[in-house]
Design a protein around this motif. Structure first.
Motif, PDB file in Angstrom:
ATOM      1  N   LYS A   1      47.943  41.300  47.261  1.00  0.00           N
ATOM      2  CA  LYS A   1      47.053  40.448  48.044  1.00  0.00           C
ATOM      3  C   LYS A   1      46.508  39.338  47.154  1.00  0.00           C
ATOM      4  O   LYS A   1      45.890  39.591  46.136  1.00  0.00           O
ATOM      5  N   SER A   2      46.767  38.102  47.563  1.00  0.00           N
ATOM      6  CA  SER A   2      46.305  36.980  46.763  1.00  0.00           C
ATOM      7  C   SER A   2      44.824  36.738  47.010  1.00  0.00           C
ATOM      8  O   SER A   2      44.312  36.990  48.092  1.00  0.00           O
ATOM      9  N   LYS A   3      44.135  36.258  45.991  1.00  0.00           N
ATOM     10  CA  LYS A   3      42.700  35.976  46.073  1.00  0.00           C
ATOM     11  C   LYS A   3      42.481  34.486  45.935  1.00  0.00           C
ATOM     12  O   LYS A   3      42.908  33.869  44.979  1.00  0.00           O
ATOM     13  N   SER A   4      41.850  33.896  46.899  1.00  0.00           N
ATOM     14  CA  SER A   4      41.571  32.470  46.838  1.00  0.00           C
ATOM     15  C   SER A   4      40.314  32.243  46.018  1.00  0.00           C
ATOM     16  O   SER A   4      39.484  33.135  45.878  1.00  0.00           O
ATOM     17  N   PRO A   5      40.158  31.026  45.468  1.00  0.00           N
ATOM     18  CA  PRO A   5      38.921  30.712  44.731  1.00  0.00           C
ATOM     19  C   PRO A   5      37.681  30.906  45.578  1.00  0.00           C
ATOM     20  O   PRO A   5      36.629  31.285  45.082  1.00  0.00           O
ATOM     21  N   TYR A   6      37.818  30.671  46.890  1.00  0.00           N
ATOM     22  CA  TYR A   6      36.664  30.857  47.778  1.00  0.00           C
ATOM     23  C   TYR A   6      36.241  32.320  47.804  1.00  0.00           C
ATOM     24  O   TYR A   6      35.053  32.633  47.773  1.00  0.00           O
ATOM     25  N   ASP A   7      37.220  33.231  47.859  1.00  0.00           N
ATOM     26  CA  ASP A   7      36.906  34.657  47.866  1.00  0.00           C
ATOM     27  C   ASP A   7      36.183  35.059  46.584  1.00  0.00           C
ATOM     28  O   ASP A   7      35.230  35.837  46.620  1.00  0.00           O
ATOM     29  N   GLU A   8      36.654  34.538  45.444  1.00  0.00           N
ATOM     30  CA  GLU A   8      36.018  34.885  44.180  1.00  0.00           C
ATOM     31  C   GLU A   8      34.590  34.365  44.122  1.00  0.00           C
ATOM     32  O   GLU A   8      33.690  35.055  43.641  1.00  0.00           O
ATOM     33  N   ARG A   9      34.370  33.166  44.613  1.00  0.00           N
ATOM     34  CA  ARG A   9      33.012  32.618  44.626  1.00  0.00           C
ATOM     35  C   ARG A   9      32.096  33.452  45.522  1.00  0.00           C
ATOM     36  O   ARG A   9      30.938  33.706  45.177  1.00  0.00           O
ATOM     37  N   ARG A  10      32.621  33.878  46.656  1.00  0.00           N
ATOM     38  CA  ARG A  10      31.823  34.681  47.578  1.00  0.00           C
ATOM     39  C   ARG A  10      31.462  36.026  46.948  1.00  0.00           C
ATOM     40  O   ARG A  10      30.303  36.472  47.021  1.00  0.00           O
ATOM     41  N   LEU A  11      32.436  36.674  46.313  1.00  0.00           N
ATOM     42  CA  LEU A  11      32.176  37.962  45.677  1.00  0.00           C
ATOM     43  C   LEU A  11      31.222  37.810  44.496  1.00  0.00           C
ATOM     44  O   LEU A  11      30.381  38.673  44.249  1.00  0.00           O
TER      45      LEU A  11
END
Length: 242
Positions: free
Chosen positions: A70-80
């Motif tokens: 599952k790829s992780k977008s930069p947006y997901d990392e910022r949210r987490l």
């Protein structure tokens, strides 16, 4: 490359494949599902998805070779990351506490440039270096510590207990990552140690940290004592440190 997946269907569902026309590629196959009449009964059918490159992309989308990851977008990392920061603020985590971007068992540690990562995977930061020699195997160390989890919640503290901890080095009495971190400290030194799961405690009901979790310790090394074994009445012995 053809990928085949199989799953059981209701006895009343039929898997229909349309014969490819001459206008389509020889590799093209269109498939669909239909419900059989009520008067027909089938004991068991298996649905077989044949994933090929065809005009039927909307029905059976092709799976890439990287579909398992599952790829992780930069947006997901910022949210987490922002979520972890918010939770740490609610738990009153200390200043410049490291952040943890966690997605399942994959964790990314976010810390300032003041932190150093050792080859072992241990991460630490010195607030005060201290003076003197570092502890050696067989010596006793006296220290205070505060333990935190990834959320910045305090788990344990010798300050609250009212007395420092005393441990002899090299006796496997400490969590491996903790002993690695304290072994390079000097008396009077204060250090924050970030312990990865592979250097953490064994998994079990006696441990207060969850498996696959990073541990964070703020440690203050108070003193180092030499130890020697003494024999009493010929058959009883103990170890004294001073």
């Amino acid at each position: 490359m053809v990928t085949i997946l199989s799953t059981h269907l209701s006895p009343r569902l039929t898997f229909l494949c349309e014969k490819p026309s001459l206008a389509r590629s020889k590799r093209s196959v269109c498939c669909s599902l239909s419900e059989e009449p009520k008067d027909q009964s089938l004991s068991r059918r298996s649905l077989v998805y044949v994933l090929v490159t065809s005009p039927c992309m909307l029905l059976f989308p092709a799976l890439s070779s990287s579909a398992k990851t599952k790829s992780k977008s930069p947006y997901d990392e910022r949210r987490l990351l922002e979520q972890n920061k918010r939770i740490q603020r609610e738990n009153n985590a200390p200043d410049e506490f490291p952040n943890f971007v966690r997605e399942g068992f994959e964790v990314k540690v976010v810390a300032s440039d003041n932190y150093i990562k050792a080859d072992s995977g241990l991460i630490y930061r010195d607030f005060d270096v201290g003076q003197g020699d570092c502890p050696q195997d067989g010596q006793q160390v006296t220290f205070h510590y505060i333990g935190y989890n990834e959320s910045g919640r305090r788990i344990d503290s010798t300050y609250i207990q009212g007395s420092p901890a005393k441990i002899r080095m090299g006796t496997n009495a400490l969590v491996p990552g903790f002993e690695m971190g304290i072994r390079e400290m000097k008396p009077g030194g204060r250090r924050r140690i970030i312990i990865p799961p592979e250097l953490g405690p064994p998994v079990g009901p006696s441990t207060f940290f969850s498996s696959k979790q990073f541990e964070v310790f703020d440690v203050e090394l108070l003193s180092i004592q030499n130890c020697q074994r003494r024999t009493i009445i010929g058959f009883y012995s103990d170890v004294t440190c001073n």
